[in-house]
Design a protein around this motif. Structure first.
Motif, PDB file in Angstrom:
ATOM      1  N   ALA A 243      42.373 -22.039 -13.354  1.00 44.43           N
ATOM      2  CA  ALA A 243      43.117 -23.029 -14.143  1.00 44.43           C
ATOM      3  C   ALA A 243      42.261 -23.568 -15.288  1.00 44.43           C
ATOM      4  CB  ALA A 243      43.562 -24.182 -13.253  1.00 44.43           C
ATOM      5  N   ASP A 244      42.895 -23.801 -16.428  1.00 48.47           N
ATOM      6  CA  ASP A 244      42.232 -24.460 -17.550  1.00 48.47           C
ATOM      7  C   ASP A 244      42.362 -25.982 -17.447  1.00 48.47           C
ATOM      8  OD1 ASP A 244      41.427 -22.091 -18.996  1.00 48.47           O
ATOM      9  OD2 ASP A 244      43.558 -21.778 -19.365  1.00 48.47           O
ATOM     10  N   GLU A 245      43.417 -26.436 -16.792  1.00 42.64           N
ATOM     11  CA  GLU A 245      43.627 -27.865 -16.597  1.00 42.64           C
ATOM     12  C   GLU A 245      44.376 -28.059 -15.283  1.00 42.64           C
ATOM     13  OE1 GLU A 245      44.902 -31.609 -19.401  1.00 42.64           O
ATOM     14  OE2 GLU A 245      46.273 -29.886 -19.359  1.00 42.64           O
ATOM     15  N   ILE A 246      43.945 -29.063 -14.510  1.00 47.29           N
ATOM     16  CA  ILE A 246      44.563 -29.349 -13.217  1.00 47.29           C
ATOM     17  C   ILE A 246      45.185 -30.742 -13.279  1.00 47.29           C
ATOM     18  CG2 ILE A 246      44.170 -29.577 -10.735  1.00 47.29           C
ATOM     19  CD1 ILE A 246      41.635 -27.834 -11.154  1.00 47.29           C
TER      20      ILE A 246
ATOM     21  N   ALA B 201      52.689 -27.134 -17.496  1.00 47.41           N
ATOM     22  CA  ALA B 201      52.134 -27.251 -16.152  1.00 47.41           C
ATOM     23  C   ALA B 201      53.044 -26.533 -15.164  1.00 47.41           C
ATOM     24  CB  ALA B 201      52.013 -28.718 -15.770  1.00 47.41           C
TER      25      ALA B 201
ATOM     26  N   SER C  90      49.562 -29.219 -10.024  1.00 52.05           N
ATOM     27  CA  SER C  90      50.001 -28.206 -10.978  1.00 52.05           C
ATOM     28  C   SER C  90      48.851 -27.894 -11.918  1.00 52.05           C
ATOM     29  CB  SER C  90      51.232 -28.689 -11.762  1.00 52.05           C
ATOM     30  OG  SER C  90      50.953 -29.923 -12.403  1.00 52.05           O
ATOM     31  N   THR C  91      48.952 -26.764 -12.595  1.00 48.81           N
ATOM     32  CA  THR C  91      47.869 -26.331 -13.480  1.00 48.81           C
ATOM     33  C   THR C  91      48.423 -25.819 -14.791  1.00 48.81           C
ATOM     34  OG1 THR C  91      47.856 -24.033 -12.698  1.00 48.81           O
ATOM     35  CG2 THR C  91      46.491 -25.610 -11.476  1.00 48.81           C
ATOM     36  N   ARG C  92      47.555 -25.790 -15.781  1.00 51.61           N
ATOM     37  CA  ARG C  92      47.857 -25.130 -17.045  1.00 51.61           C
ATOM     38  C   ARG C  92      46.838 -24.026 -17.260  1.00 51.61           C
ATOM     39  NH1 ARG C  92      48.964 -30.575 -18.948  1.00 51.61           N
ATOM     40  NH2 ARG C  92      51.174 -30.765 -19.511  1.00 51.61           N
ATOM     41  N   GLN C  93      47.322 -22.913 -17.788  1.00 52.80           N
ATOM     42  CA  GLN C  93      46.451 -21.789 -18.093  1.00 52.80           C
ATOM     43  C   GLN C  93      46.699 -21.327 -19.514  1.00 52.80           C
ATOM     44  OE1 GLN C  93      47.548 -19.287 -14.557  1.00 52.80           O
ATOM     45  NE2 GLN C  93      45.376 -18.831 -14.625  1.00 52.80           N
TER      46      GLN C  93
ATOM     47  N   VAL D 207      44.197 -23.609  -7.434  1.00 59.83           N
ATOM     48  CA  VAL D 207      43.593 -24.025  -8.705  1.00 59.83           C
ATOM     49  C   VAL D 207      42.716 -22.954  -9.349  1.00 59.83           C
ATOM     50  CG1 VAL D 207      43.649 -26.455  -8.050  1.00 59.83           C
ATOM     51  CG2 VAL D 207      41.631 -25.084  -7.501  1.00 59.83           C
TER      52      VAL D 207
END
Length: 481
Positions: free
Chosen positions: A125-128, A100, A46-49, A122
């Motif tokens: 993405a800012d965080e994975i 996420a 999952s990712t955060r953007q 991905v």
């Protein structure tokens, strides 16, 4: 008596079915043991953007609209997929850190924490976040990604992590059993199985991947997950599906693990990927083109354009050549050529077998490096000169000025100024198209074109090379008596 016969028939049928059903499990693969061994190395990604980041589409279609579905399904998605519209903290919730979003799958390829997945999972993405089989979560570093093959390499911290065994995709055969593990729609560690439908598939806009086609059920969230053979070895990365409904329709495509690992090794060592490149525009050879170019069957890659100052130009490739093999590997479909050239290292030699003028020849070309963006060609306006009309073909043409020829990277050629009907209209020619070859012969002037048009044979496949908006292709047609 009739009832007795029916009873007997029913009994025999039941016995036959019972015998068949009891024998069938003995011939089926032991999927359960494979899954038990392989599952710990399969992860959810999952990712955060940032809130302003634009939504992106994955190679696997996005989650469908849930309007009209039973409430229990909407409740499941809202509860289990953070960031889904309507979920707490979902898009648009004020004052909340971006949640996420479960986007896909991946798998660990080494005990020290290298993970393979799809680039589209991905990208941006800012965080994975990588969620392990035991539900623990780790933040991953993006080592590198290659959009051309849709492969991304991640790194998580750890030692002695469970990892998959890697197989060899080049040994796969159509009809073999394969199995996928992934997180479709957020359902972690979902197992689906099927067979290899075909190998070496070329897809539109995916020139450098000879995809594995399967009938394994793949859906949104399976992206980046592993495809296993019956030995429990990864042979591919599930990447795309063909669908008209937004869901699985029996056509799934995986990136061969041989291709993916070559990319991963380069990303780990150099941080980028280099590929071999010739510098040609090619097209498929159909039956009519095969007849026109003197081939005994439709096969090979027809060179429609040679880009100036490229390895192909320096190596002597010409427009109209049909490439039949690279280093003795056959080119059956035109899509085979990018696969065969792409795996060669820049500076290495490519031995090509070509058909030119109906004769087979061998060429040696030093392979170049594929540029970030392949050179394009643009059509520049030319000055009308030497206008001629071909009544036999039904069009009017003018010669190209020196400036336009230079812009197109050609010598000679004519531009269509008017379609007057006849064969030209029937084969889809347009005003502004540039004709450079007719019946496998180059066109030097407008008069040369009309003379060659008058000499064209009847009831025989005739080829014509056309540039439209700078893109070259061969078309074929036939002339009646």
């Amino acid at each position: 008596m009739i009832l007795a016969a029916i009873r007997n028939l029913t009994f025999v049928t039941f016995l036959g079915f019972s015998s068949l059903s009891s024998a069938a499990p003995a011939g089926l693969p032991d999927f359960a043991s494979l899954v038990e061994q392989a599952s710990p190395a399969v992860v959810n990604i999952s990712t955060r953007q940032a809130p302003q980041a634009a939504a992106r589409s994955s190679g696997i279609p996005a989650l469908p609209e849930l309007e009209g579905l039973p409430p229990i399904f909407r409740e499941f998605f809202e509860r289990n997929i953070p960031g889904f519209p309507g979920a707490p903290g979902g898009p648009g919730a004020p004052g909340q850190r971006p949640e996420a979003q479960s986007l896909g799958s991946g798998f660990i390829i080494s005990a020290d924490g290298y993970v393979l997945t799809n680039n589209h999972v991905v990208a941006g993405a800012d965080e994975i976040i990588v969620r392990m089989a035991d539900r623990s979560e780790l933040v991953a570093e993006l080592v590198g990604a290659d959009p051309r093959t849709d492969v991304a390499l991640l790194k998580i911290q750890g030692e002695g992590l469970p990892s998959v065994r890697l197989g060899q995709s080049r040994s796969l055969r159509a009809g073999e059993w394969v199995l996928a593990i992934g997180s479709p729609f957020g359902f972690d560690h979902t197992v689906t199985a099927g067979i290899v439908s075909a190998t070496g598939r070329s897809l539109p806009n995916e020139s450098y991947v000879p995809f594995i086609q399967t009938d394994v059920a793949i859906n949104p969230g399976n992206s980046g997950g592993p495809l296993f053979n019956l030995e429990g070895e990864v042979v591919g990365i599930n990447s795309q599906i063909f669908t008209r409904s937004g869901g699985f329709m029996g056509l799934s495509f995986a990136i061969p693990i041989d291709v993916a690992m070559d990319v991963a090794d380069q990303l780990r060592a150099e941080g980028r990927v280099t590929r071999g490149w010739l510098g040609v525009v090619i097209q498929e050879v159909n039956r009519d083109l095969a007849e026109s170019f003197g081939l005994d069957r439709p096969a090979g890659a027809l060179v429609a354009q040679v880009i100036a100052e490229t390895p192909a130009a320096h190596g002597g490739l010409q427009v109209g050549d049909v490439i039949l093999s690279v280093n003795d590997a056959p080119v059956i479909m035109s899509g085979d050529l990018p696969h065969l050239i792409g795996v060669l290292k820049p500076g290495s030699e490519a031995r090509l077998e070509v058909v030119r003028g109906g004769e087979r020849q061998r060429l040696s070309v030093e392979v170049g490096a594929l540029p970030e963006q392949e050179p394009g060609q643009a059509v520049a306006p030319g000055r009308p000169a030497g206008e001629q009309t071909s009544r036999r073909l039904g069009l009017r043409v003018i010669e190209l000025g020196a400036e336009q020829q230079a812009e197109l990277g050609i010598q000679g050629g004519v531009s269509i100024t008017q379609i007057t009907g006849g064969p030209a209209a029937g084969i889809g020619l347009r005003q502004g198209d540039v004709i450079t070859h007719l019946n496998n012969e180059p066109i030097s002037t407008a008069r040369d074109f009309t003379q060659k048009a008058e000499q064209l044979p009847t009831n025989q496949s005739i080829s014509m090379r056309v540039l439209r908006q700078g893109q070259a292709s061969f078309i074929t047609f036939r002339l009646a008596e």
